[in-house]
Write a protein that holds these residues in place. Structure first.
Motif: not given
Length: 212
Positions: A97-112
């Motif tokens: 979990a990350g801030p505010a108990s939200r699941e930790r997510l990673h975003y790519p710079d771009l998604l093709l």
């Protein structure tokens, strides 16, 4: 509609869209803010986005930026329909979990997204992350069945070697592609990023290469 400023001597002016400009094109995204700590990365990513739109990575159905993905996930979190329809976030899950108990997510710079619906994450990696952080992100990609491949664009050999070594340790080397790029001035496009000649052709994402 647009604002501009020259931040560095001898470099081109930087242009960005204003809230009024966003309203004209009916965009729900917030107005971008200039952060000089990530200035080089943001400028480079703009050129990568333009290259993707112009077909540098093959035929694509969609090119989504990190800002777009975060905005869509923000709307998704607030939608009561999302849980009923079991909609998946754009972000790649990293566990915990990350801030505010939200699941930790990673975003790519771009998604093709290819015409067949396969997803390729694009990372413009101009600095080397620490090993555990880099491998946590790569492990997230490897565990996400929606991601067919990940393309790392790097401008330094040391960063390329670090990414390739981490992918090998996690046993996901076949899905991780590293492409060297270099900064320079192109007569037809101005200053920006281009595939480094020493590493051959730019990465292409044909449907046949995305089988997993």
């Amino acid at each position: 509609m647009l604002a501009s400023e020259r931040f560095f001597h001898g470099q081109p002016r930087c242009w960005w869209i204003t809230p009024k400009g966003l309203a004209v094109i009916d965009s729900q995204l917030p107005a971008p803010r200039i952060d000089l700590r990530s200035y080089r990365h943001d400028i480079g990513l703009g050129w990568v986005w333009l290259a993707a739109e112009r077909g540098a990575f093959g035929q694509l159905r969609e090119v989504a930026s990190e800002r777009t993905m975060r905005s869509r996930d923000g709307v998704l979190r607030q939608s009561p329909v999302a849980e009923l329809e079991r909609k998946e976030p754009f972000g790649v899950r990293l566990g915990g979990a990350g801030p505010a108990s939200r699941e930790r997510l990673h975003y790519p710079d771009l998604l093709l997204t290819t015409p067949g619906g396969r997803r390729i994450g694009v990372e413009l990696e101009l600095t080397s992350k620490d090993g555990p952080r880099r491998e946590r992100i790569l492990a997230g990609y490897g565990a996400d069945p929606r991601i067919a491949a990940v393309l790392y664009l790097v401008d330094r050999p040391a960063v390329a070697r670090a990414v390739e070594a981490s992918a090998a340790r996690l046993d996901i080397a076949p899905m991780v592609h590293v492409q060297r790029v270099q900064w320079g001035l192109r007569r037809d496009a101005g200053p920006g990023l281009a595939p480094a000649r020493s590493r051959g052709r730019a990465y292409r994402a044909p449907e046949s290469a995305m089988e997993r």
